[in-house]
Design an enzyme around this catalytic site. Structure first.
Site, short mmCIF file in Angstrom:
data_model
loop_
_atom_site.label_atom_id
_atom_site.label_comp_id
_atom_site.label_asym_id
_atom_site.label_seq_id
_atom_site.Cartn_x
_atom_site.Cartn_y
_atom_site.Cartn_z
N GLU A 92 43.84 34.42 44.24
CA GLU A 92 44.56 33.19 44.50
C GLU A 92 44.46 32.34 43.23
O GLU A 92 45.08 32.69 42.23
CB GLU A 92 44.01 32.51 45.75
N GLU A 129 35.43 35.28 54.67
CA GLU A 129 35.41 33.86 54.27
C GLU A 129 33.95 33.42 54.24
O GLU A 129 33.21 33.67 55.19
CB GLU A 129 36.21 33.01 55.25
N HIS A 157 40.20 34.97 47.02
CA HIS A 157 40.71 33.60 47.15
C HIS A 157 39.63 32.60 46.75
O HIS A 157 38.45 32.88 46.86
CB HIS A 157 41.22 33.35 48.57
N GLU A 158 40.10 31.44 46.27
CA GLU A 158 39.20 30.48 45.62
C GLU A 158 38.37 31.21 44.57
O GLU A 158 37.14 31.21 44.59
CB GLU A 158 38.30 29.75 46.65
N HIS A 179 38.42 40.78 55.88
CA HIS A 179 38.40 39.40 55.39
C HIS A 179 36.97 38.87 55.42
O HIS A 179 36.26 39.08 56.39
CB HIS A 179 39.31 38.52 56.25
N GLU A 232 50.55 28.27 51.22
CA GLU A 232 49.88 27.60 52.34
C GLU A 232 50.11 26.08 52.33
O GLU A 232 50.13 25.46 53.39
CB GLU A 232 48.37 27.91 52.34
CA CA Z 1 43.29 28.50 49.08
#
Ligand code: CA
Length: 680
Positions: free
Chosen positions: A476, A389, A457-458, A387, A482
Site C-alpha cells: 500500500e 492486521e 499495507h501500512e 490477512h 478506501e
Molecule cells: Ca491503509
C-alpha cells in the site's frame, strides 16, 4: 520461447557479460585535490567527485546542464562528523552490462547497464576513519551509496545523522507528500516549488526544466532508516535537499556495528515526465533474487470481503453482519471461479477485531471454517488469501509468523496481506525507522521460507527489494481507494490517479485497490470521483502484481465492464507510456507475457475532459488486430453522470492511431488482440 528457454538465454547472456563487468581500473589517487569524473554509458550524465579541500563533494550534469551542484557527503557518527577533514585515497572505475529476468513485473527482462566510480575517502591525520562512496551512472540516472569502514573498531556505534546533500542547481516545481502530518504515506501529492516545501517523503518528483525531469528516492533499504528530504534554498538560487533520516525514539537514526552499507540514494533523470516511469534504476540497484525456485510465486487478480466492510454493510468483528463467514467467503470463491480471479481475501477472519479480543493469527473466528474454505477454494482453482492486521504490533506478528505461515502453507494459502494501522510500532517506534525496516524485512524473509507472498499495507515505501525477495508482491503506502469509502473530506480528488504514476508508483508496485463499480455513499459526498471507465483504466495504469478488483461481488454481477477486468493480466513482458503530463493525464500500454501477445492500454485524466491520440506503432507490423475499447459513454461526467460506458470494437494495425475521448475525470481501457487469419 518458453519461460525456461528465456531464463536459460538470459543466464548465458549474463555469463557472457560478466567478463566485461570484471574489467575494473583501480588507482591510488596521485595529485591531491584532483577531481574524478565518470559518465553514463551514453555520455549524457556526467559525474564529478572530489573534495572542496576538506569535505567530500560530488556534482552531476545532464547533457552539459548542471543538475546537482557541488554537494557534500558524510555523516555524524557517535557525535563527531565523518566528512569534514577528508582526502581521496583511491578510486576505482568499472563497467557493467547484463540483462536479468523478472519472475513478474512490468517487463520480463531488465538491462542493468552502468559505469561505476568508487571513491575511497580517508580522514587526514590520526583518526583515519574511512568511507567509500560508490556511484553508479546509468543512462537514466544515478545511484550512490556509502560503505562506512568500521568507524568504531568492532564496537557498536550510532549514526546521528547522514549529511548527504543533493544541491539542485535551481528551484523547480515538485510533487511530494509531506513527512509531517502524513501517516503510512497516505497523502495527496502536493505540487509546489521545492523552496516552499517542508520536509518531504520520497519519491520526490521534480520538473527541473522543460527537458529535464527528476525523481529522487532510495534503493535497497535494509537495516537502515527511511530517507526524507528537507529543501533549503540558497542565495544563489540553488536548493539543497538535506537528508533527514527517520529517527528512533532515542533520536538516533541508525545503530550499527562493523562495516555499514547504506541504501542507494537515487536520482532518475529523464527528458520527459513519462520517461521516469520507464526507468528500472531502483530495481537494478538491488541484489539479485535470493529465491532460487520462484515457481510458487504467482501474480494474479483477486477479490475480497473488504469494500463491503469499508461501506459498513459487513463487519470485521463477529456478529450478525460478520463478513468473513464460511458461507459468504464460499460465495466469493464461486464468483472468483466464474470470473477468472485467482484469489479471495477475507479481512476479519481471525479474532482481534472486537472490543477486548486477543489478536491471534493461529485460529479463525468460530463462524469461519478455514479448513473447509481453503479446501473448497482449491477445488475451484482459487486460493484463499490470508490477512494479518497487527494494529502496529510488529512484535505480535514476529511472535506468531512462523507458526502462522507454516499453518497457512499447509492450507495451500500462498498470499498474505499484512497491516499495521497504528501511530507507532509497538507503541514506540516509527514504521519508517530502522526498527520498522528491520521488522518488514524479517516478515518477507520468513514468508519466503514458507512459500508465502506478501501484500504489505501500512508498509515502508518500496525501494526495489522485490528484485531480491520476489515474494514481496505489492504494498500500500498510498492514499488508496478506501478513502473513497469513508474519508470525511469527500475522498480522492480527480487528479490523484493522474499523479500517482509519476510519483508513488515510481517506487514500486502499488496496492491501490481499483475498480469500484458502484458509487453509492455511506458518508455524504464521499465516493470515487471518477467515471466508471476511469475505474477500469486504473486497473491497468496502477501496477500491482496482485491486483484487487475491490468492489463487492454484487456490484460486479452482470456488469459488461467486468469483462475487461476478467481479461487483464497482472504481469507483463513490456510496458510503454505513450503520453502524459504529471497530475493531468496518463496513458500506458502493456504487453501480456506469453500467449498471443495481447496489449492492454489504460488512459485516464483529471477533472478536465480530454481527447488523446495514441499511435499503435508498438504493435507487430504486418499483423491485424481487434481493439476492444471500454470508454466513457455519451454524457459521462464524474460529477453528474459517472456510469455511462460504451464498449466498441475496431480493427487496427501498427499504422493505426487510436482516438480516445475522455470525459471529465474519465478514462478508457483497451484490449488489443491479434485477429485469426481465418476470421476474415
Ligand atoms: Ca491503509
Amino acid at each position: 520461447m518458453t519461460i525456461n528457454n528465456l531464463k536459460y538465454t538470459m543466464k548465458l547472456l549474463s555469463l557472457r557479460l560478466a567478463a566485461f563487468a570484471a574489467a575494473a581500473l583501480c588507482l591510488f589517487a596521485t595529485a591531491t585535490g584532483k577531481e574524478l569524473t565518470a559518465t553514463s554509458p551514453d555520455g549524457a550524465i556526467a559525474l564529478t567527485v572530489g573534495t572542496d579541500g576538506n569535505r567530500p563533494v560530488y556534482s552531476v550534469n545532464y547533457h552539459g546542464t548542471p543538475v546537482v551542484k557541488p554537494s557534500h557527503l558524510g555523516f555524524i557518527i557517535n557525535g563527531t562528523t565523518l566528512g569534514d577533514n577528508m582526502k581521496v585515497k583511491a578510486h576505482c572505475l568499472a563497467g557493467h552490462d547484463d540483462t536479468w529476468w523478472q519472475p513478474w513485473g512490468e517487463e520480463d527482462s531488465i538491462r542493468n547497464h552502468y559505469n561505476e566510480l568508487a571513491v575511497d575517502f580517508v580522514e587526514k591525520g590520526k583518526a583515519g576513519r574511512a568511507m567509500t562512496v560508490v556511484f553508479r551512472l546509468f543512462d537514466d540516472g544515478i545511484g550512490f551509496r556509502y560503505i562506512i569502514a568500521d568507524p568504531a573498531k568492532g564496537q557498536p556505534y550510532q549514526i546521528d545523522e547522514e549529511l548527504t546533500e543533493i544541491r539542485l542547481a535551481h528551484d523547480a516545481e515538485a510533487w511530494s507528500i509531506p513527512t509531517n502530518r502524513t501517516e503510512y504515506f497516505e497523502g495527496i501529492f502536493e505540487r509546489d516549488l521545492l523552496s516552499r516545501k517542508d520536509t518531504v517523503c520520497t519519491p520526490l518528483t521534480v520538473e527541473f526544466d522543460n527537458n529535464i525531469y527528476l525523481a529522487l528516492h532510495e534503493a535497497a533499504l535494509e537495516d537502515y532508516a527511511s530517507i526524507n528530504l528537507t529543501p533549503r534554498p540558497a542565495a544563489d538560487g540553488s536548493v539543497t535537499l538535506l537528508t533527514a533520516l527517520t529517527p528512533w525514539q532515542s533520536g538516533v537514526k541508525v545503530y550499527a556495528q562493523g562495516e555499514k552499507r547504506t541504501p542507494w540514494r537515487t536520482i532518475i533523470i529523464s527528458p520527459t515526465a513519462t520517461g521516469l516511469m520507464v526507468s528500472r534504476l531502483m530495481l537494478n540497484l538491488n541484489e539479485p533474487s535470493r529465491i532460487d525456485d520462484t515457481s510458487w510465486i504467482e501474480p494474479g487478480r483477486y477479490i475480497g470481503i473488504w469494500w463491503s466492510i469499508h461501506k459498513k454493510h459487513d463487519t470485521w468483528e463477529l456478529g450478525e453482519h460478520h463478513g468473513a463467514t464460511t458461507a459468504n467467503v464460499k460465495r466469493y470463491i464461486d464468483f472468483a471461479a466464474r470470473h477468472g480471479f485467482s484469489g479471495v481475501l477475507a479481512e476479519g477472519w481471525n479474532p482481534g477485531w472486537g472490543q477486548g479480543e486477543t489478536v491471534t493469527y493461529l485460529r479463525p473466528y468460530p463462524d469461519f471454517d478455514i479448513d473447509e474454505v481453503c479446501r473448497y477454494a482449491l477445488s475451484k482453482g482459487v486460493r484463499f488469501i490470508g490477512h494479518m492486521e497487527s494494529w502496529g504490533r510488529s512484535q505480535l506478528i514476529e511472535q506468531e509468523m512462523d507458526a502462522a505461515f507454516k499453518w497457512f502453507s499447509s492450507l495451500c494459502i500462498r498470499a498474505v496481506k499484512t497491516g499495521y494501522v497504528g501511530h507507532y510500532f509497538d507503541g514506540k517506534e516509527l514504521a519508517k525507522s530502522q526498527y520498522g525496516i528491520r521488522h518488514y524485512r524479517k516478515v518477507i524473509e520468513t514468508a519466503a521460507k514458507y512459500h508465502i507472498m506478501i501484500d504489505n499495507h501500512e508498509p515502508a515505501m518500496p525501494t526495489g527489494i522485490q528484485r531480491t525477495w520476489p515474494n514481496l508482491m505489492t504494498q500500500e503506502g498510498v492514499r488508496g481507494q478506501e478513502y473513497n469509502a469513508w474519508d470525511r473530506r469527500g475522498g480522492n480528488p480527480p487528479a490523484h490517479t493522474a499523479t500517482l504514476p509519476y510519483t508513488r508508483c515510481l517506487a514500486g508496485p502499488t496496492d491501490f485497490t481499483p475498480a469500484i463499480f458502484n458509487f453509492s455513499e455511506v458518508v455524504p459526498g464521499t465516493h470515487p470521483h471518477s467515471t466508471l471507465a476511469k475505474q477500469l483504466a486504473e486497473f491497468v495504469v496502477i501496477y500491482s502484481p496482485l491486483q484487487m478488483a475491490a468492489d463487492a461481488i454484487e456490484n460486479y454481477e452482470g456488469q459488461p465492464a467486468l469483462t475487461f477486468i476478467e481479461s487483464c493480466p497482472t504481469t507483463w513482458s513490456r510496458t510503454l507510456w505513450p503520453c502524459g503530463e504529471i497530475g493531468r493525464y496518463v496513458t500506458v500500454a502493456r504487453k501480456e507475457r506469453g500467449g498471443d501477445g495481447r496489449w492492454f492500454i489504460g488512459a485516464l485524466t483529471d477533472e478536465e475532459a480530454r481527447k488523446l491520440d495514441i499511435p499503435l506503432t508498438f504493435l507487430d507490423s504486418h499483423a491485424r488486430y481487434r481493439a476492444i475499447i471500454y470508454e466513457d459513454g455519451t454524457g459521462a461526467d464524474f460529477e453528474s453522470n459517472p456510469y455511462p460506458m460504451n464498449i466498441r470494437q475496431i480493427e487496427v494495425t501498427a499504422d493505426s492511431v487510436l482516438h480516445l475521448s475522455l470525459a471529465r475525470s474519465g478514462g478508457a481501457a483497451i484490449r488489443i488482440e491479434k485477429m485469426q487469419l481465418s476470421s476474415h
